[in-house]
Design an enzyme around this catalytic site. Structure first.
Site, PDB file in Angstrom:
ATOM      1  CB  SER A 150      61.408 130.516  32.242  1.00 42.69           C
ATOM      2  OG  SER A 150      60.906 131.353  31.200  1.00 42.69           O
ATOM      3  CE1 TYR A 164      66.463 131.482  30.497  1.00 44.11           C
ATOM      4  CE2 TYR A 164      64.220 131.491  29.638  1.00 44.11           C
ATOM      5  CZ  TYR A 164      65.125 131.794  30.653  1.00 44.11           C
ATOM      6  OH  TYR A 164      64.675 132.385  31.809  1.00 44.11           O
TER       7      TYR A 164
END
Length: 269
Positions: free
Chosen positions: A130, A143
């Site tokens: 990501s 995250y």
């Protein structure tokens, strides 16, 4: 001979888009899901059961593909979960779940696939990370950390497996229009929390970014391009110009200047 592709988390969003696109291009695609029987029949590829947090499930899924195809040419580690909330207030069990899915899970799938790729003297592993993994984002720090861990591990891993004819790379997406916001763990907005106001505003902004994200087909086309590349790069980024620029700015700006830029973006004091 059609290349055999295995995609974890292939039932929806980016994984499903990649699977459908590669099937159209003539690849033999197997996607995975924890509960494939509950899904609608609207995929152009086969779904098999796999839970990346369960080593026995990983072994069984890989065994099924090998028994049918005798090889795996491309592994795409796409399965992942989101997690948001103040780090101080995030339960330990939810942190563990996020790392089990986003970090330990992909490593265990790779570990199971590599012996077959070594025997073939070829193979490609693509780990979907990501853009959030390149920076610590407020209320999404855990995250970011799980994706950063996979990013850094892949950098080392690819050097270790090159001697066997195996390539490895990461693809970091920005915000895409998927159902990740609905499926991720959200720390509750507690009435007595000192983070209540700022977390609430940031969470709303994050959800809006996902709902207005780009079409996952953009990721699918990038994956196809990488598969067709003889010598893949270490890392790829797929997202808006602003998102990709944010990585560049982090490299060149003083750390406190970049921090202030992020806080202004999220309207934090």
């Amino acid at each position: 001979m059609s290349k055999v592709v295995l995609i974890t988390g292939g039932s929806s969003g980016i994984g499903k888009s990649i699977g459908n696109y590669l099937s159209e291009k003539g690849f033999k695609v197997y996607g995975t899901s924890r509960n494939p029987d509950r899904l609608n029949e609207n995929s152009s590829f086969q779904l098999i059961q796999l839970d990346v947090t369960q080593p026995a499930s990983i072994k069984e899924a890989i065994k099924q593909v090998i028994e049918k195809e005798s090889r795996i040419d491309v592994l795409i580690n796409n399965a992942g979960v989101g997690i948001t909330g103040p780090i101080e207030e995030t339960p330990d069990i939810e942190i563990k779940k996020a790392f089990d899915t986003n970090f330990h899970g992909p490593l265990n799938v790779i570990k199971e696939v590599l012996p077959f790729m070594r025997d073939q003297k070829s193979g490609l592993v693509l780990n979907i990370t990501s853009i959030a993994g390149y920076m610590g984002l407020p209320y999404r720090g855990l995250y970011s950390a799980s994706k950063a861990a996979l990013e850094m591990t892949t950098e080392a891993y690819r050097m270790e497996v090159k001697q066997f004819g195996i390539e490895m790379a990461t693809i970091a997406p920005g915000d895409f229009a998927t159902n990740i916001a609905a499926g991720r763990y959200h720390c509750p907005e507690l009435e007595n929390s000192p983070y209540k106001d700022s977390y609430g505003k940031t969470l709303q902004m994050m959800n809006e970014h996902v709902s207005h994200g780009e079409d996952p087909i953009k990721m699918a086309k990038e994956v196809f391009r990488i598969i067709e590349t003889a010598k893949p790069k270490v890392a790829y980024k797929v997202g808006s110009l602003l998102q990709k620029c944010s990585i560049f700015l982090k490299r060149v700006l003083p750390s406190k200047t970049y921090e202030k830029m992020l806080m202004n973006h999220y309207k934090l004091k």
